[in-house]
Motif scaffolding. Structure first.
Motif, PDB file in Angstrom:
ATOM      1  N   GLU A 366      89.339  27.107 -84.225  1.00 39.81           N
ATOM      2  CA  GLU A 366      88.641  26.296 -83.531  1.00 39.81           C
ATOM      3  C   GLU A 366      89.076  24.773 -83.461  1.00 39.81           C
ATOM      4  N   ASP A 367      88.653  24.066 -82.563  1.00 41.03           N
ATOM      5  CA  ASP A 367      88.975  22.795 -82.494  1.00 41.03           C
ATOM      6  C   ASP A 367      90.423  22.571 -82.191  1.00 41.03           C
ATOM      7  N   THR A 892      78.916  28.904 -84.874  1.00 39.83           N
ATOM      8  CA  THR A 892      80.012  29.747 -85.479  1.00 39.83           C
ATOM      9  C   THR A 892      79.721  29.355 -87.211  1.00 39.83           C
TER      10      THR A 892
END
Length: 1302
Positions: A366-367, A892
């Motif tokens: 993520e990210d 999430t």
């Protein structure tokens, strides 16, 4: 051929691995329990049967590692009914010092003729079939829970579909492997050589010499090609070609980037490339070992000039899958068995890039920030692929996906490179026929034919092929080299543009090499802050993270070392390319990307080298001492005469040893020159570069060896924790030392955010190490949820269901407790953990709080109403978790975990929360294995201690990250009880603003001093405006200060007022703009009385009274000038910082010691009217009188000779003051003066108007002779210092002007 060239060998070892018939069938215990599988699907232990020579001094033979990687899945058995296609794969062995040895392996099936082996397989088959179905399924389920491997193997059903072996009717085959060990990855040439060696066994008629002659030739007589040369050597049936780049070209690379582009989509390739650069954990997943190796090596070579510095295991043997929970960055390749992707139980996926090569999918963390110019990179790669689609892609369209057979092994049939046998579809149909398989087995035994390939249309062509002595490399091989070159040049071109100016920011050491190496860890070698400030905004998310990686640090280290010794080869190539780019584009290269222009030049060099062969090795010949060469039987690789070959090879190795001694002597002479021995240099270099790089030792699989490896991981992790927290602390304290303005909100915000994100990744790796089993992508959040479930159960007296915990482990016992009042427990629990966002307009609901909880109430307060009370927020782990769970914009587990870490860090509770989490020893034992980092008590305590050090600085990691989160703010107004003015009859209102927005006007119920306001995250609060409509009989209101608390982070802001609100009192203002002051946080309790009492007053925004402050009477002109200089200097520094790193401009203008406050001192010094009119006269009154004088001059009432410039200035001044008066009816005189200064600075008018204001009769009437405004030199100083702000474009905060159009 020179003697030196003879000493440099092309290959070091020839190895044969397979079944050792003397020891029989040995289960591969390290691959886990496989009794639930059919015998033909079980892995059995393979061994190194032969290797030639026995040993070479420069590359000692690693028997265990070679045997393990030649056959990573162990021995595989099959019958004549299954496909027996030979498979090639390459591998590498990474030693603990970081050096690499390469292997090329060809695995094929050989018939088993040993009766004992066949009988043993038959026995295993009977035992398996006799086992009840239910028992097998039960074993299978228990195995899924207890196996160390993350792979899940399910038994086939129905029973009739599994593979069987009948010794009476079936022929048993087992895998055997031929391997060459080299120090350079000449993959294409070695693949062709092994193919010919295998063909010589499959079709002996093609071989004209004993096998020993060919093996001896490649081990001793084929030299290593010199740099910049191409070479031809001879296999069994035809010539083999290879080449080696020169030192000025990109390093040697012989894998196929075309294959990489076939395996992955271009967009996914760029995502994988970005993940590797940012040193995430990379897990490759495929059913083909060579695919794993190809993708790993290809993605590594594309990062040039940077190199991967962490754990690198492209092929992870089945026995070593427990290394996947290593809490360090890694690149590993996991073989794809029969399990599905969803059945993999990986320790952690929070920081993992998962690449399913067979399915062409890439799951990124993520990210993940985008790679700069990724769109341009994608377009260039697509153009390159389309350019070579005709020459290289003609077979790609026919490439089938991996086909799953009935066994636990999967065949990958790739017609161009993965296999050299290009069979038509009808051959595949025949192979699938069971009837044909029986006929084929009988025909082979009787010698009618040897293999099904004889029916192929190509077989006749192959029979006619004689030993070809081609003079140059084939066109297809050349096209692959050209495509590799083009793709590598494209990626290198991107790095050249990104780091075109990196040399300017390298901090060269002032000491000698010995001192630099000794103090390497404590020195700053690269000015990262300056480098990032020079980058475009879009680059920063990636560049700030990349400059934190070990691969970037290694390149900077190599750059510094180049001043002491010879430049590292890769860096030398990169710097030379940078020089060429600067010559072409100029010294100052812009950040816009330019397409790659070096492909044609490098391609010409490559083509010239491969077309005209430079070196031709001797042909294989009969060995003199070979009396009894190995006899070849069709389909069987014989045992070679090892002793004869060892004698001759050992004689050749003497030359190599002499060359090594000369090289060592030369290195020693160089070390003497730099006053550093080679041992010292090696020690310092390894400590500096490989301090946290722990390559798992693949060969030592004993319990002690595995324990030692895991202990190295723990030590590495602890060292990383220490370095990271120290770096965060030093960086933050350094910024705070030079911080200007309000707090340190956006000081180097991108870099700070990068460090915190890196801390989150590190915590995930810590919590993933040694997990018993996994549930969810975030190991940290899973642990938190388990802990929260236990807490809920304990407080609620519920039964604990272990199946609900993460992960599923045996039931966790609940300790018996003494009987207590459950009602009081529930009350306390819900008090700590409930949502406190409900509006509370009175403190009545809080009267039942325990008396020992410290609250804030202004002491000595009396009056008609009770002053508000501020109770401390709960500081429990559960309270913060529930706040994070309520965030609707996070969906999430990984996102929840990172939000919780950021919130705890901002509240300075991270170490305390984690200590509470780890205090449950029973839960810890159930979730983690004994060797896990979290179960090493001493290291865990050091870890928490390092995290505790972060409480020394203030982070806004949560506030500045989640801007869409709705935040509850508690507002408390503290009026003065004096004069009976603690309440007002008017209708009050309030609005406050932060760095990311403002609330707008919020109506306050009459008599209410405490209330909640919910609004989207405002960031760090900056200003607050409070006022009323001046209605009712007693509207005037004396407010001392206002407190606003962020109910999520606990940040408490004080807005000092000390002024009246109302007409006909004070300066007549019915609203005030107050500047925020962030009060310090306290880890135990909020000592708010002390904090509020000791906080300095913000004099500049709203002075306590129109009287002079105590220090104003004692200040002299030099002191006023000094304060004014500091205020302007702070503004100049503010604008010289990059926009993303600037602090709060409103505070610099209106806060304590701000520009408005300093100009008040200027106007108040020598103010004669202060004695005459006492407190009823303000600076704004003086400015109004100056306006009246200017208007009289402009209308002609006062005759005065003025220039056109002065006339224009008079008009601008009068118009300016008229706009302020007309637009701000509710703002008092002090507020109007503040607007006058702020707008005058914004429009660059103030320095032009001040000389006109000072040069009026009004100034002479109202100021004494020694005043600031009547001294022309002082006015000139004032004009000069304010003129320094003219070059800046000043944007005022909207709350400062309250939307006024001025």
């Amino acid at each position: 051929m020179s003697s030196q060239m003879s000493a440099m060998r092309f290959a070091d070892y020839f190895v044969v691995c397979g079944l050792d018939t003397t020891t029989g069938l040995e289960p591969d215990q390290l691959a886990g329990d496989n009794l639930q599988c059919p015998p033909l699907d079980r892995p059995f232990k393979s061994k190194v049967l032969q290797h030639v020579p026995d040993n070479v001094p420069w590359n000692p033979f690693d028997n265990a590692a070679v045997g393990m990687l030649c056959m990573p899945q162990g021995l595989s058995f099959c019958t004549q009914r299954e496909s027996k296609r030979a498979r090639f794969h390459s591998f590498l062995i990474t030693k603990e010092d970081g050096s690499r040895i390469f292997g090329s392996a060809l695995t094929f099936y050989e018939e088993v003729r040993d009766r004992k082996i066949c009988a043993a397989m038959q026995t295993l088959q009977h035992m398996y079939r006799a086992q009840p179905e239910e028992e097998v399924e039960e074993e299978n389920q228990s195995t899924l829970q207890l196996r160390h491997s993350p792979k899940v193997t399910k038994r086939s059903s129905p029973r009739q579909s599994i593979k069987v072996f009948d010794s009476q009717t079936d022929t048993l085959f087992v895998t055997k492997c031929l391997c060459l060990i080299t120090q350079y990855p000449f993959v294409t040439a070695l693949r062709e050589y092994l193919k010919q060696l295998y063909e010589a066994v499959e079709k002996p008629s093609k071989s004209h010499l004993p096998l020993e002659s060919y093996i001896y030739n490649i081990l001793t007589e084929v030299p290593l090609p010199p740099p910049g040369r191409s070479m031809k050597f001879y296999g069994v049936s035809r010539a083999v070609f290879t080449q080696r780049p020169s030192v000025s070209e990109l390093p040697l690379f012989d894998f196929s980037l075309w294959d990489l582009c076939r395996y992955l989509e271009v967009k996914d390739l760029i995502l994988l490339f970005t993940s590797v650069l940012l040193e995430h954990q990379i897990l490759l997943y495929s059913s083909d070992y060579h695919r794993l190796m190809t993708v790993a090596e290809c993605i590594n070579v594309l990062t040039f000039p940077f190199t991967w510095q962490h754990v690198y295991v492209p092929i992870l043997p089945a026995s070593l899958t427990h290394f996947l929970d290593a809490p360090v960055p890694f690149i590993m390749g996991l073989h794809h068995g029969r399990e599905k992707r969803s059945e993999l139980a990986l320790p952690s996926e929070a920081n993992m890039c998962f690449v399913d090569i067979d399915e062409k999918t890439v799951d990124i963390p993520e990210d993940l920030p985008p790679f700069p110019h990724h769109q341009e990179l994608k377009e260039e790669l697509v153009r390159a692929i389309n350019l070579y689609k005709v020459s290289l892609g003609r077979d790609s369209s026919k490439t089938p996906s991996p086909k799953k057979t009935g066994s636990n092994k999967e065949e990958t049939s790739i017609t161009r490179n993965e296999s050299w046998v290009d069979m038509p579809e009808k051959m595949e149909i025949l192979k699938q026929s069971e009837a044909f398989a029986k006929i084929s087995a009988i025909a082979k035994k009787t010698g009618v034919w040897t293999s099904i390939e004889e029916f192929s249309d190509k077989s006749e062509k192959e029979k006619d092929v004689e030993v070809k002595d081609s003079s140059s490399m084939g066109q297809r091989q050349i096209d692959h080299l050209k495509f590799n070159n083009m793709i590598r040049e494209i990626f290198l071109n991107h790095f050249l543009h990104l780091f075109s100016s990196y040399e300017k920011f390298v901090i060269q050491p002032t000491q000698d090499m010995d001192s630099w190496l000794t103090n390497r860890e404590t020195m700053q070698n690269f000015d990262k802050a300056a480098f990032l400030s020079d980058q475009p905004e879009g680059y920063l998310p990636f560049m700030s993270s990349f400059t934190e990686t070990q691969m970037f640090a290694t390149l900077i280290d190599n750059k510094i070392l180049s001043h002491f010794e010879e430049t590292e080869p890769g860096l030398r190539v990169f710097d030379s390319r940078l020089k060429i780019l600067r010559e072409r584009l100029g010294e100052h290269i812009t950040h816009t990307y330019g397409p790659c222009t070096t492909v044609e030049d490098t391609e010409n060099m490559l083509e010239k080298r491969v077309v005209y062969i430079d070196v031709v090795s001797p042909k294989p010949h009969t060995l003199e001492n070979l009396t009894s060469p190995a006899s070849i039987e069709m389909g069987f690789f014989p045992e070679i005469q090892k002793d004869v070959m060892n004698v001759q090879i050992s004689q050749q190795s003497i030359k190599r040893e002499g060359a090594m001694l000369r090289k060592r002597d030369k290195a020693f002479q160089h070390s003497e020159h730099i006053q550093l021995t080679s041992e010292q240099r090696e020690k310092y270099i390894q400590d500096a570069r490989l301090k946290h790089v722990r390559q798992p030792k693949l060969t030592d699989m004993s319990a002690a060896g595995m324990m030692q490896t895991n202990w190295k991981f723990v030590e590495t992790l602890l060292q990383e924790i220490k370095n990271k927290t120290k770096r965060m602390l030093v960086e933050k304290m350094g910024h705070e030392a030079i911080e200007l303005g309000h707090g340190d909100a956006n000081i180097n915000g991108v870099e700070e955010n990068t460090m915190i994100a890196s801390l989150c990744d590190m915590l995930e790796r810590i919590w993933s190490h040694g997990l018993q089993s996994k549930k969810g992508k975030s190991a940290l959040w899973s642990h938190l949820l388990s802990y929260l479930e236990l807490q809920d159960c304990n407080y609620g007296n519920q039964c604990l269901d272990s199946n609900r915990l993460a992960p599923p482990v045996p039931r966790i016992p609940i300790r018996k407790r003494t009987k207590v009042d459950l009602t009081s427990i529930r009350s306390l629990y819900f008090c700590l953990c409930s949502n406190l966002t409900v509006m509370s307009l009175s403190p009545e609901g809080l009267q039942d709080q325990p008396s020992h909880i410290k609250t804030h109430r202004r002491k000595g307060s009396t009056g008609r109403i009770e002053l508000p009370t501020l109770n401390p927020l709960p500081n429990s782990l559960a309270y913060d978790m529930r706040k994070v769970q309520q965030m609707v914009d996070i969906r999430t587990d990984v996102g929840h975990a990172r939000a919780w870490v950021r919130l705890a860090l901002e509240k300075k509770m991270l170490a305390s929360h984690l200590r509470e989490l780890l205090s449950d020893a029973d839960l810890l034992r159930n979730l983690y294995k004994r060797y896990a980092f979290l179960r090493c008590e001493d290291e865990r305590e050091q870890f928490l201690f390092h995290l505790l050090s972060l409480n020394a600085v203030d982070y806004f990691s949560y506030t500045n990250s989640f801007l869409n989160t709705v935040v509850p703010y508690k507002v408390l107004i503290f009026p003065s009880p004096k004069f009976g003015c603690s309440t007002t009859s008017a209708n009050p209102w309030i609005s406050f603003a932060g760095q990311h927005g403002e609330t707008g006007v919020v109506e306050i119920p009459k008599g209410c001093l405490e209330f909640n306001v919910e609004h989207k995250n405002l960031g760090i609060l900056t200003t607050l405006r409070i006022g009323h409509d001046n209605s009712g009989l007693t509207p005037r209101w004396l407010v001392e200060y206002v407190l606003v608390r962020n109910e999520l982070t606990g940040h408490l802001y004080k807005f000092q007022c000390g002024r009246w609100l109302g007409k006909m009192v004070d300066d007549g203002s019915t609203e005030r703009l107050l500047v925020a002051q962030l009060l310090p946080q306290h880890s135990d309790t909020y000592d708010l009385d002390l904090a509020v009492a000791s906080s300095p007053t913000n004099k500049g925004m709203s002075p306590n009274s129109p009287k002079r402050s105590p220090d104003q009477g004692s200040l002299r002109i030099p002191e006023i000038q000094e304060r004014l200089g500091h205020a302007v200097n702070n503004l100049v520094k503010h604008f010289y910082k990059p926009e993303k790193e600037r602090g709060n401009l409103t505070y610099l203008l209106c806060g304590d010691q701000g520009l408005v406050h300093c100009l008040e001192l200027v106007f108040q010094y020598g103010f004669r009217s202060s004695r005459i009119f006492r407190n009823k006269f303000f600076i704004w009154d003086y400015l109004e009188k100056v306006k009246q004088h200017f208007e009289s001059v402009l209308t002609g009432e006062v005759r005065q000779a003025i220039t056109d410039g002065a006339k224009a200035g008079y008009w601008i001044y009068c118009n300016f003051l008229s706009k302020i008066n007309n637009a701000t009816e509710s703002v008092g005189k002090d507020g109007k003066f503040q607007i006058f200064v702020c707008v005058g600075i914004r429009d660059h008018l103030l320095q032009k108007l001040l000389p006109l204001i000072a040069n009026t009769p009004v100034t002479a009437q109202m100021y004494e002779e020694n005043s600031f405004l009547r001294n022309y030199s002082h006015i000139n100083y004032l004009v000069h210092i304010l003129s320094t702000l003219e070059e800046f474009q000043i944007t005022l905060e909207s709350s400062l002007l309250r939307g006024l159009d001025i």
